[in-house]
Motif scaffolding. Structure first.
Motif, PDB file in Angstrom:
ATOM      1  N   ASP A  57       0.835  -1.203   0.000  1.00 55.58           N
ATOM      2  CA  ASP A  57       0.000   0.000   0.000  1.00 55.58           C
ATOM      3  C   ASP A  57       0.874   1.258   0.000  1.00 55.58           C
ATOM      4  OD1 ASP A  57      -1.839   2.052   0.422  1.00 55.58           O
ATOM      5  OD2 ASP A  57      -2.991   0.906   1.895  1.00 55.58           O
ATOM      6  N   LYS A  58       0.840   2.012  -1.085  1.00 53.97           N
ATOM      7  CA  LYS A  58       1.670   3.217  -1.214  1.00 53.97           C
ATOM      8  C   LYS A  58       1.141   4.376  -0.365  1.00 53.97           C
ATOM      9  CE  LYS A  58       3.825   2.372  -5.581  1.00 53.97           C
ATOM     10  NZ  LYS A  58       4.617   3.149  -6.504  1.00 53.97           N
ATOM     11  N   ARG A  59      -0.055   4.255   0.188  1.00 50.03           N
ATOM     12  CA  ARG A  59      -0.583   5.307   1.055  1.00 50.03           C
ATOM     13  C   ARG A  59       0.064   5.284   2.437  1.00 50.03           C
ATOM     14  NH1 ARG A  59      -6.491   4.151   1.758  1.00 50.03           N
ATOM     15  NH2 ARG A  59      -5.589   2.088   1.966  1.00 50.03           N
ATOM     16  N   LEU A  60       0.667   4.141   2.802  1.00 46.19           N
ATOM     17  CA  LEU A  60       1.287   4.019   4.124  1.00 46.19           C
ATOM     18  C   LEU A  60       2.402   5.031   4.307  1.00 46.19           C
ATOM     19  CD1 LEU A  60       1.616   0.154   4.519  1.00 46.19           C
ATOM     20  CD2 LEU A  60       0.060   1.655   5.754  1.00 46.19           C
ATOM     21  N   TRP A  61       2.602   5.416   5.559  1.00 47.02           N
ATOM     22  CA  TRP A  61       3.690   6.298   5.956  1.00 47.02           C
ATOM     23  C   TRP A  61       3.640   7.621   5.201  1.00 47.02           C
ATOM     24  CZ3 TRP A  61       4.162   4.384  10.274  1.00 47.02           C
ATOM     25  CH2 TRP A  61       4.120   3.004  10.461  1.00 47.02           C
ATOM     26  N   ASN A  92       7.595  21.036  11.996  1.00 45.10           N
ATOM     27  CA  ASN A  92       8.045  22.359  11.547  1.00 45.10           C
ATOM     28  C   ASN A  92       7.808  22.578  10.054  1.00 45.10           C
ATOM     29  OD1 ASN A  92       8.971  22.999  14.141  1.00 45.10           O
ATOM     30  ND2 ASN A  92      10.903  21.952  13.750  1.00 45.10           N
ATOM     31  N   LEU A  93       6.961  21.741   9.470  1.00 43.96           N
ATOM     32  CA  LEU A  93       6.565  21.833   8.065  1.00 43.96           C
ATOM     33  C   LEU A  93       7.706  21.590   7.080  1.00 43.96           C
ATOM     34  CD1 LEU A  93       4.064  24.821   8.343  1.00 43.96           C
ATOM     35  CD2 LEU A  93       3.569  22.368   8.452  1.00 43.96           C
ATOM     36  N   VAL A  94       8.698  20.808   7.490  1.00 46.94           N
ATOM     37  CA  VAL A  94       9.759  20.391   6.586  1.00 46.94           C
ATOM     38  C   VAL A  94       9.235  19.192   5.790  1.00 46.94           C
ATOM     39  CG1 VAL A  94      12.098  19.456   6.413  1.00 46.94           C
ATOM     40  CG2 VAL A  94      11.567  21.197   8.132  1.00 46.94           C
ATOM     41  N   SER A  95       9.325  19.266   4.484  1.00 49.41           N
ATOM     42  CA  SER A  95       8.816  18.203   3.616  1.00 49.41           C
ATOM     43  C   SER A  95       9.674  16.948   3.717  1.00 49.41           C
ATOM     44  CB  SER A  95       8.783  18.680   2.163  1.00 49.41           C
ATOM     45  OG  SER A  95       8.392  17.612   1.318  1.00 49.41           O
ATOM     46  N   LEU A  96       9.017  15.802   3.744  1.00 52.41           N
ATOM     47  CA  LEU A  96       9.699  14.512   3.758  1.00 52.41           C
ATOM     48  C   LEU A  96       9.555  13.791   2.416  1.00 52.41           C
ATOM     49  CD1 LEU A  96       8.486  13.272   7.262  1.00 52.41           C
ATOM     50  CD2 LEU A  96      10.707  14.262   6.691  1.00 52.41           C
ATOM     51  N   LYS A  97       9.093  14.498   1.402  1.00 54.72           N
ATOM     52  CA  LYS A  97       8.777  13.864   0.120  1.00 54.72           C
ATOM     53  C   LYS A  97       9.951  13.144  -0.531  1.00 54.72           C
ATOM     54  CE  LYS A  97       4.640  16.300  -1.114  1.00 54.72           C
ATOM     55  NZ  LYS A  97       3.928  17.100  -2.080  1.00 54.72           N
ATOM     56  N   GLY A  98      11.179  13.534  -0.244  1.00 57.63           N
ATOM     57  CA  GLY A  98      12.342  12.873  -0.830  1.00 57.63           C
ATOM     58  C   GLY A  98      12.784  11.624  -0.082  1.00 57.63           C
ATOM     59  N   LEU A  99      12.138  11.330   1.031  1.00 54.82           N
ATOM     60  CA  LEU A  99      12.513  10.170   1.842  1.00 54.82           C
ATOM     61  C   LEU A  99      12.118   8.880   1.128  1.00 54.82           C
ATOM     62  CD1 LEU A  99      13.615   9.145   4.598  1.00 54.82           C
ATOM     63  CD2 LEU A  99      11.259   9.228   5.418  1.00 54.82           C
ATOM     64  N   LYS A 100      13.087   8.016   0.938  1.00 56.32           N
ATOM     65  CA  LYS A 100      12.835   6.727   0.291  1.00 56.32           C
ATOM     66  C   LYS A 100      12.660   5.670   1.372  1.00 56.32           C
ATOM     67  CE  LYS A 100      15.373   7.986  -3.823  1.00 56.32           C
ATOM     68  NZ  LYS A 100      16.580   7.760  -4.618  1.00 56.32           N
ATOM     69  N   LEU A 101      11.432   5.235   1.532  1.00 60.17           N
ATOM     70  CA  LEU A 101      11.050   4.364   2.631  1.00 60.17           C
ATOM     71  C   LEU A 101      10.297   3.162   2.078  1.00 60.17           C
ATOM     72  CD1 LEU A 101       9.633   5.526   5.939  1.00 60.17           C
ATOM     73  CD2 LEU A 101       8.205   4.023   4.590  1.00 60.17           C
ATOM     74  N   LYS A 102      10.458   2.034   2.753  1.00 59.92           N
ATOM     75  CA  LYS A 102       9.738   0.818   2.354  1.00 59.92           C
ATOM     76  C   LYS A 102       9.296   0.095   3.616  1.00 59.92           C
ATOM     77  CE  LYS A 102      10.558  -3.293  -0.509  1.00 59.92           C
ATOM     78  NZ  LYS A 102      11.553  -3.855  -1.451  1.00 59.92           N
ATOM     79  N   ASP A 103       8.054  -0.370   3.617  1.00 63.43           N
ATOM     80  CA  ASP A 103       7.543  -1.152   4.733  1.00 63.43           C
ATOM     81  C   ASP A 103       7.765  -2.630   4.416  1.00 63.43           C
ATOM     82  OD1 ASP A 103       5.976  -2.524   6.655  1.00 63.43           O
ATOM     83  OD2 ASP A 103       4.717  -0.746   6.902  1.00 63.43           O
ATOM     84  N   PHE A 104       8.643  -3.259   5.188  1.00 62.27           N
ATOM     85  CA  PHE A 104       8.990  -4.664   4.982  1.00 62.27           C
ATOM     86  C   PHE A 104       8.004  -5.624   5.627  1.00 62.27           C
ATOM     87  CE2 PHE A 104      12.951  -2.552   4.046  1.00 62.27           C
ATOM     88  CZ  PHE A 104      13.486  -3.315   3.015  1.00 62.27           C
TER      89      PHE A 104
END
Length: 179
Positions: free
Chosen positions: A4-8, A60-72
């Motif tokens: 599910d890409k909506r996670l996190w 503090n409204l810092v964007s996390l959009k560049g974070l590459k994350l995967k739920d294992f």
């Protein structure tokens, strides 16, 4: 693995390889060492559900959009076999740590902590900040829901961590809140 890409906050990237990740989420739905009430095992899936409705920004409204994350997904556990669970945690977390990916581990009771820390093997480079109402330094305690003595009880994880050959106890700071 959770697809599910909506996670996190919409940051879950199930298609990425481990070498492309910054962080990997691992659920450990374990509460087999609790002495009293169970329920901590529900936390990983509850946190996943909550994460869908959030935006990818910090307080503090810092964007996390560049974070590459995967739920294992969740580690295979056995609430009646603490040693099996500890081994399963290590087998799941170790390849993620070895790939240089930051593991974001969702418990479960905190007996899981020593297995997670054991996957970080660089001698004298790891510092431990332990904040708890109890020191969790017991050698054994009546674990597995109070059925038998266990060195993998929730009262023992800091002791197990301090016994790891690559941990310098001078790099451990323990804070227990006053009662």
């Amino acid at each position: 693995m959770f697809e599910d890409k909506r996670l996190w906050m919409g940051l879950n990237n199930p298609e990425l390889s481990t070498s492309e990740l910054h962080a990997g989420v691992i659920g450990i739905p374990y509460d087999g060492s609790v002495s009293h009430k169970s329920g901590a095992a529900k936390a990983p899936d509850i946190l996943r559900t909550i994460s869908i409705d959030k935006k990818p920004v910090t307080e503090n409204l810092v964007s996390l959009k560049g974070l590459k994350l995967k739920d294992f997904g969740n580690v295979e556990i056995d609430n009646d076999n603490a040693l099996f669970t500890q081994t399963s945690i290590k087998k799941t977390v170790l390849p993620i740590v070895e790939a240089g990916v930051i593991p974001v581990v969702l418990g479960g009771d905190h007996s899981i902590t020593s297995a997670v820390v054991s996957t970080f093997r660089k001698k004298n480079e790891l510092g431990i900040l332990w904040i708890d109402s109890h020191p969790d330094l017991m050698n054994t305690y009546k674990g597995l829901k109070g059925k038998k003595e266990s060195k993998w009880n929730h009262a023992c994880p800091l002791r197990r961590i301090c016994e790891l050959p690559f941990i310098n106890t001078r790099n451990c700071l323990l804070y227990t809140s006053p009662s």
